[in-house]
Design an enzyme around this catalytic site. Structure first.
Site, PDB file in Angstrom:
ATOM      1  N   ILE A  95       1.236  -1.230  -0.026  1.00 54.52           N
ATOM      2  CA  ILE A  95       0.119  -0.003  -0.285  1.00 54.52           C
ATOM      3  C   ILE A  95       0.547   1.186   0.190  1.00 54.52           C
ATOM      4  CG2 ILE A  95      -1.827   1.374   1.432  1.00 54.52           C
ATOM      5  CD1 ILE A  95      -2.679  -1.505   2.669  1.00 54.52           C
ATOM      6  N   PRO A  96       1.298   2.173  -1.422  1.00 55.56           N
ATOM      7  CA  PRO A  96       1.817   2.743  -1.348  1.00 55.56           C
ATOM      8  C   PRO A  96       1.649   4.201  -0.593  1.00 55.56           C
ATOM      9  CG  PRO A  96       1.196   2.913  -3.119  1.00 55.56           C
ATOM     10  CD  PRO A  96       0.747   1.943  -2.307  1.00 55.56           C
ATOM     11  N   CYS A  97       1.488   4.110  -0.042  1.00 53.60           N
ATOM     12  CA  CYS A  97       1.584   6.180   1.245  1.00 53.60           C
ATOM     13  C   CYS A  97       2.019   6.627   1.631  1.00 53.60           C
ATOM     14  CB  CYS A  97       0.806   5.077   3.547  1.00 53.60           C
ATOM     15  SG  CYS A  97       2.680   4.864   3.872  1.00 53.60           S
ATOM     16  N   HIS A  98       2.991   6.207   0.961  1.00 50.86           N
ATOM     17  CA  HIS A  98       4.504   7.371   0.190  1.00 50.86           C
ATOM     18  C   HIS A  98       3.584   8.317  -0.314  1.00 50.86           C
ATOM     19  CE1 HIS A  98       5.364   4.338  -2.591  1.00 50.86           C
ATOM     20  NE2 HIS A  98       6.472   5.447  -2.852  1.00 50.86           N
TER      21      HIS A  98
END
Length: 110
Positions: A57-60
């Protein structure tokens, strides 16, 4: 422990964030709007702070509405978030904010 409503919201957030393409960013408010909860941008941040799958999950890729990076980036300092985004080709302005005109995911924008 989160209640059922929070769990459902968090899962919708995670599903939407997974869709943000490499090299692009979305804002907390944009994700909230896309999951049908336009007034819950802060809760998007809470969900991402406890991201159960940081590699998946690419929260960045989620930033503030003005392009600022998260001071409390859960998986490192803002410098780590910036490095991850730069590695993907996200453009930055001289003030350190993401260049939203160049790098914002257009989903849900009017």
């Amino acid at each position: 422990m989160a209640d059922r409503n929070t769990d459902g919201f968090f899962n919708r957030v995670y599903d939407m964030v997974r869709q943000v393409p490499c090299g692009m960013v979305a804002t907390y408010g944009q994700i909230a709007k896309l999951v049908g909860e336009p007034r819950r941008a802060r809760y998007v941040g809470y969900a991402l702070h406890v991201n159960p799958e940081p590699g998946t999950i690419p929260c960045h890729r989620i930033v503030f509405a003005d392009g600022r990076l998260a001071e409390g980036f859960a998986f490192g300092r803002p410098e780590v978030q910036r490095a991850l985004l730069e590695d993907e080709g996200v453009a930055f302005l001289a003030n350190g904010h993401v260049d939203l005109q160049a790098s914002r995911w257009p989903a849900g924008l009017v």
